[in-house]
Design a protein around this motif. Sequence first.
Motif, PDB file in Angstrom:
ATOM      1  N   ALA A  39       0.825  -1.207   0.000  1.00 43.84           N
ATOM      2  CA  ALA A  39       0.000   0.000   0.000  1.00 43.84           C
ATOM      3  C   ALA A  39       0.860   1.259   0.000  1.00 43.84           C
ATOM      4  O   ALA A  39       0.407   2.320  -0.409  1.00 43.84           O
ATOM      5  N   TRP A  40       2.104   1.152   0.434  1.00 40.80           N
ATOM      6  CA  TRP A  40       2.996   2.308   0.491  1.00 40.80           C
ATOM      7  C   TRP A  40       3.715   2.580  -0.817  1.00 40.80           C
ATOM      8  O   TRP A  40       4.482   3.530  -0.916  1.00 40.80           O
ATOM      9  N   ARG A  41       3.489   1.814  -1.855  1.00 33.67           N
ATOM     10  CA  ARG A  41       4.252   1.954  -3.085  1.00 33.67           C
ATOM     11  C   ARG A  41       4.103   3.316  -3.735  1.00 33.67           C
ATOM     12  O   ARG A  41       4.983   3.785  -4.420  1.00 33.67           O
ATOM     13  N   ASN A  42       2.966   3.998  -3.514  1.00 31.44           N
ATOM     14  CA  ASN A  42       2.750   5.297  -4.153  1.00 31.44           C
ATOM     15  C   ASN A  42       2.346   6.381  -3.154  1.00 31.44           C
ATOM     16  O   ASN A  42       1.715   7.352  -3.518  1.00 31.44           O
ATOM     17  N   VAL A  43       2.733   6.234  -1.911  1.00 29.76           N
ATOM     18  CA  VAL A  43       2.310   7.182  -0.885  1.00 29.76           C
ATOM     19  C   VAL A  43       2.866   8.577  -1.140  1.00 29.76           C
ATOM     20  O   VAL A  43       2.194   9.563  -0.873  1.00 29.76           O
ATOM     21  N   ASP A  44       4.071   8.697  -1.664  1.00 34.54           N
ATOM     22  CA  ASP A  44       4.651  10.014  -1.900  1.00 34.54           C
ATOM     23  C   ASP A  44       3.850  10.809  -2.928  1.00 34.54           C
ATOM     24  O   ASP A  44       3.769  12.030  -2.833  1.00 34.54           O
ATOM     25  N   ALA A  45       3.274  10.125  -3.891  1.00 35.98           N
ATOM     26  CA  ALA A  45       2.492  10.817  -4.903  1.00 35.98           C
ATOM     27  C   ALA A  45       1.139  11.275  -4.358  1.00 35.98           C
ATOM     28  O   ALA A  45       0.546  12.207  -4.879  1.00 35.98           O
ATOM     29  N   ALA A 107      -7.020   6.718  10.921  1.00 34.40           N
ATOM     30  CA  ALA A 107      -5.889   6.279  11.740  1.00 34.40           C
ATOM     31  C   ALA A 107      -5.480   4.898  11.246  1.00 34.40           C
ATOM     32  O   ALA A 107      -6.303   3.987  11.181  1.00 34.40           O
ATOM     33  N   GLN A 108      -4.207   4.766  10.889  1.00 33.41           N
ATOM     34  CA  GLN A 108      -3.678   3.538  10.311  1.00 33.41           C
ATOM     35  C   GLN A 108      -2.740   2.835  11.279  1.00 33.41           C
ATOM     36  O   GLN A 108      -2.019   3.488  12.027  1.00 33.41           O
ATOM     37  N   THR A 109      -2.749   1.514  11.225  1.00 34.73           N
ATOM     38  CA  THR A 109      -1.736   0.692  11.877  1.00 34.73           C
ATOM     39  C   THR A 109      -1.096  -0.155  10.780  1.00 34.73           C
ATOM     40  O   THR A 109      -1.497  -0.064   9.616  1.00 34.73           O
ATOM     41  N   ALA A 110      -0.139  -0.969  11.117  1.00 34.04           N
ATOM     42  CA  ALA A 110       0.503  -1.826  10.121  1.00 34.04           C
ATOM     43  C   ALA A 110      -0.487  -2.773   9.464  1.00 34.04           C
ATOM     44  O   ALA A 110      -0.295  -3.188   8.330  1.00 34.04           O
ATOM     45  N   SER A 111      -1.578  -3.093  10.158  1.00 28.42           N
ATOM     46  CA  SER A 111      -2.557  -4.015   9.590  1.00 28.42           C
ATOM     47  C   SER A 111      -3.732  -3.312   8.935  1.00 28.42           C
ATOM     48  O   SER A 111      -4.681  -3.956   8.523  1.00 28.42           O
TER      49      SER A 111
END
Length: 154
Positions: A39-45, A107-111
Amino acid sequence: MEQWPPVDDDALTAELGAALWDAGPVPEEFLTAARAAFAWRNVDAELTLAELTFDSACDAEPAGLTRSAGSTRTLSFRSGPVVLEVEVSAAGIVGQLSPPRGGRVSAQTASGTYDEAPVDAVGFFSLAAPPPGPVQLRARTAGYAVATAWVSLR
């Protein structure tokens, strides 16, 4: 005892193939971690990362104590003109976005997402108490999208 690695390529291929077939199912916690990483593959964009600028658990109060010594923790995050301030207590998280705009905060956690709430027109929101471990808050408004750095709130 047989020599390892086998001298014969066919024997090595057969042994490696057997190891792959006998691996069993992937543990659920590995799958959860892999999905979270993907899910983090495009977080910067998508999001601007807001850095932690104040944490009452670590920093001295900027203007002295304004409350009784309680169990409330105050944190401030900043990314350019966007400021996200939160208070964390046993009852949950309350916060405010500035500049104020309506939107949503999660609010996000690792899961994955553990809570989500609307942000009202003056920037206020309220979330459930955070679980143990790192948490990231993500806010989306009509004018900006921002995510906090990962921080343990409990």
